[in-house]
Each structure stands twice: as structure tokens, then as C-alpha cells.
Design a protein around this motif. Structure first.
Motif, mmCIF file in Angstrom:
data_model
loop_
_atom_site.group_PDB
_atom_site.id
_atom_site.type_symbol
_atom_site.label_atom_id
_atom_site.label_comp_id
_atom_site.label_asym_id
_atom_site.label_seq_id
_atom_site.Cartn_x
_atom_site.Cartn_y
_atom_site.Cartn_z
ATOM 1 N N VAL A 1 -6.665 84.585 87.869
ATOM 2 C CA VAL A 1 -6.507 84.245 86.463
ATOM 3 C C VAL A 1 -7.601 84.948 85.673
ATOM 4 N N LEU A 2 -7.224 85.474 84.503
ATOM 5 C CA LEU A 2 -8.191 86.056 83.587
ATOM 6 C C LEU A 2 -8.518 85.035 82.521
ATOM 7 N N THR A 3 -9.796 84.876 82.220
ATOM 8 C CA THR A 3 -10.215 83.936 81.190
ATOM 9 C C THR A 3 -11.052 84.654 80.144
ATOM 10 N N LEU A 4 -10.990 84.136 78.939
ATOM 11 C CA LEU A 4 -11.864 84.588 77.861
ATOM 12 C C LEU A 4 -12.888 83.495 77.618
ATOM 13 N N ALA A 5 -14.167 83.843 77.692
ATOM 14 C CA ALA A 5 -15.234 82.857 77.581
ATOM 15 C C ALA A 5 -15.891 82.918 76.211
ATOM 16 N N SER A 6 -16.588 81.833 75.861
ATOM 17 C CA SER A 6 -17.243 81.756 74.558
ATOM 18 C C SER A 6 -18.386 82.751 74.416
ATOM 19 N N ASP A 7 -18.859 83.304 75.536
ATOM 20 C CA ASP A 7 -19.903 84.322 75.455
ATOM 21 C C ASP A 7 -19.312 85.724 75.330
ATOM 22 N N ALA A 8 -18.012 85.792 74.941
ATOM 23 C CA ALA A 8 -17.317 87.058 74.683
ATOM 24 C C ALA A 8 -17.203 87.918 75.935
ATOM 25 N N THR A 9 -16.906 87.294 77.070
ATOM 26 C CA THR A 9 -16.655 88.037 78.297
ATOM 27 C C THR A 9 -15.287 87.667 78.852
ATOM 28 N N ILE A 10 -14.652 88.645 79.478
ATOM 29 C CA ILE A 10 -13.414 88.407 80.214
ATOM 30 C C ILE A 10 -13.770 88.349 81.692
ATOM 31 N N ARG A 11 -13.367 87.255 82.344
ATOM 32 C CA ARG A 11 -13.670 87.058 83.754
ATOM 33 C C ARG A 11 -12.374 86.921 84.548
ATOM 34 N N THR A 12 -12.420 87.336 85.805
ATOM 35 C CA THR A 12 -11.273 87.233 86.697
ATOM 36 C C THR A 12 -11.661 86.382 87.899
ATOM 37 N N TYR A 13 -10.885 85.310 88.148
ATOM 38 C CA TYR A 13 -11.181 84.379 89.228
ATOM 39 C C TYR A 13 -10.072 84.393 90.275
ATOM 40 N N ASP A 14 -10.475 84.281 91.532
ATOM 41 C CA ASP A 14 -9.532 84.038 92.614
ATOM 42 C C ASP A 14 -9.198 82.548 92.591
ATOM 43 N N LEU A 15 -7.924 82.208 92.431
ATOM 44 C CA LEU A 15 -7.547 80.809 92.267
ATOM 45 C C LEU A 15 -7.586 80.015 93.569
#
Length: 322
Positions: free
Chosen positions: A49-63
């Protein structure tokens, strides 16, 4: 939703990614972060899953294990993200930035596609992909629209002038050949995406600003919702609401609209914290309003072949309705 439709992924302002199994809804699997998160997209294989964080970063997590699979993509050097939209095949993300530019992102690789797309001079209110993902429409507070080629990232047509106030929402019609838009000027307009010419006269019915649109699956009808609490169904060819129903969400501000996959029903949410389901052909309310939410409803969609509705609201509630 996961590709198999049996699990739901949600993100919260408290930094939690929750994975909900419909058969065990009281015990979600949780992944914790230290910043506020919002879900962007689940990859097509259902593994990340790709997430957009409040610190203006896009992160990708293994679910499965919860680990980040690649370094965060930092958007701070480009600008603060304001709007996010993803392509129908979930392979591409469009984001609008504080400086009124647009960026495209590859979901599978987590990498940026080219340089920012420039054109708007004020806040962008919506980004929407065509069904094939080859076009992107944008509109905003500068009262104009642009149609972009997502491969070359160049303007196909625009700026499209006609609205006399902020453009609030838009959707493609007829594949990628036409776009419907709505505005604070109380109108809905249809545009030819190649020539940039407005089709016919503006559609005017609402007494207040028109903030939301929905397109029927076969793209022959447009539903509009307004601050006047009314929902109108329009013929997408004749641009008329004559012979089509209008509905009243009890004078509540309409916050979202969506057609069922067969086009027979419309789901609406309002600032009265209720969800309503309507017959899209007769305008009749189906059943009673769904009113278990105590806060603003942030999302409501048909799922499970239109047999269920999933909704979320402020306060952290997720509900599944039959």
C-alpha cells in the motif's frame, strides 16, 4: 479494498494503517507510523500500500509484515500535497501541489513520472483520470480546466474557460472524449476534451453551489449534488433533467454521490451524517436513511456487487451496511 474484495485497508490521522477482514471486523491488523496518514492506493497484487503522510512523504508498506519496502519519497522539495487521485487500474497517482502544479506517480515502483505539469494559477480542486488512464482532467479556483496527456504530461486542451466561479469537481464521459464539470457558479458543463469546446448550454437547476458529480456506469446520465440538499439526474446527451428524477436529502449539504455498478441506484451522503440510497430512475428513497454515524461521513461506496455499503466518518468509525 484488496483486489479480492474481502479485506479493507484504512488510514487514520493517528498514524494507523488498519487491515480489516469482513469476517473478523472487530480485530483488524494494524501497522503504526509516527505521522498522520492517508491511503493512496493498494497495489494490483494486493501486497503493498502507498500512503501519503503529513510530513509530505509517500511511503510503501508490505501489508503482510508491515515493513517499508523502499525509501520514502520526499515531496517537501516540490511542494505541499493538496489533492490525490488514482487511475482506474490503480497503477498511477496524480497529486496536486500547493504551488498549483500536478505530479504523476507510478504506484508499482513508487517513483515520480517526469516533471510537474504547470498551468493552473490557483488551488486545484479536483483531478480525475479517464477510464483508460491516458487522460487527466484538472480544475480549480482559477475557474478553468485542463486536459492532460498522462504519457507525455503535456496539455491536450486548455485552459477551458466558461465557469464563472471555482470549479469543484469533474468526471470523464464517453471514454476520454468528454468531461463534465461543476462549479460554485451553480452550473454543470460538458466539454469536448480534444477541441476544448463546451458542448451545449450550461446545465442549471441548483440554487446553491454544485460540489459533487457522479456518472452512471454506461455514462448516459450525470447526477449532481449541491448545498441546497437536492440531487438532480441529467441526460448526458441532451443535457436536460427533463424526465429524470430529482431528490431531496432533507436540505442537507450533499457531500458525495455514487452510482451502483448497474446504474439503478444512487448513494448520497450529507452533512446530516446520514447515508441514503435512491432509485436512480424514479428518485424514490430505498429504505430508511442510514444514520449510525455521529460525525461527518468521509467516504461511502457500494461493494460486494452492490449488496453492501462501506462508510467511514470522523471519529474513526467504519461501518458495513447490507
Amino acid at each position: 479494498f484488496f483486489p479480492d474484495g474481502d479485506q479493507i485497508v484504512t488510514a487514520s490521522f493517528n498514524g494507523t494503517i488498519s487491515i480489516w477482514d469482513k469476517s473478523a471486523a472487530d480485530n483488524p491488523k494494524e501497522l503504526k507510523e509516527t505521522v498522520n496518514l492517508s491511503i493512496i492506493a493498494v497495489t494490483s497484487d494486493g501486497r503493498s500500500v502507498l500512503t501519503l503522510a503529513s510530513d509530505a512523504t509517500i511511503r510503501t508498506y508490505d501489508l503482510e509484515c508491515g515493513d517499508e519496502t523502499r525509501p520514502p519519497q520526499d515531496l517537501n522539495e516540490i511542494g505541499r500535497v493538496q489533492r490525490v487521485s488514482y487511475s482506474p487500474d490503480m497503477k498511477m497517482i496524480a497529486v496536486s501541489l500547493e504551488g498549483n502544479d500536478v505530479l504523476l506517480w507510478d504506484v508499482e515502483t513508487g517513483s515520480r513520472l517526469g516533471e510537474p505539469m504547470k498551468g493552473h494559477s490557483d488551488v486545484i480542486q479536483f483531478l480525475t483520470f479517464s477510464q483508460d488512464g491516458k487522460r487527466l482532467a484538472t480544475g480549480g479556483n482559477d475557474q478553468i480546466l485542463y486536459i492532460w496527456n498522462t504519457t507525455t504530461r503535456e496539455v491536450v486542451s486548455g485552459p477551458l474557460h466558461g465557469h464563472t466561479a471555482d470549479v469543484r469537481a469533474g468526471h470523464f464521459l464517453s471514454g476520454r472524449n468528454r468531461v463534465a464539470s461543476c462549479s460554485l457558479d451553480k452550473s454543470i458543463r460538458i466539454w469536448d476534451t480534444e477541441s476544448g469546446i463546451q458542448t451545449g448550454e450550461p446545465m442549471s437547476f441548483h440554487q446553491w453551489a454544485v460540489d459533487v458529480l457522479a456518472i452512471s456506469p454506461n455514462q448516459d446520465r450525470v447526477a449532481s449534488g449541491s448545498g441546497d440538499g437536492r440531487i438532480c439526474v441529467w441526460d448526458a446527451v441532451t443535457l436536460s433533467c427533463e424526465g429524470h428524477p430529482t431528490m431531496d436529502h432533507d436540505s442537507s449539504y450533499i457531500s458525495s454521490l455514487v452510482f451502483s455498478s448497474d446504474g439503478g441506484r444512487i448513494l448520497s451522503t450529507g452533512t446530516d451524517h446520514t447515508i441514503r440510497v435512491w432509485d436512480s430512475h424514479t428518485g424514490q428513497l430505498i429504505g430508511n436513511p442510514l444514520d449510525d454515524h455521529s460525525g461527518f461521513i468521509t467516504c461511502a461506496i457500494f461493494v460486494n456487487h452492490d449488496r453492501d455499503i462501506v462508510s467511514t466518518s470522523h471519529g474513526g468509525r467504519l461501518r458495513v451496511w447490507n
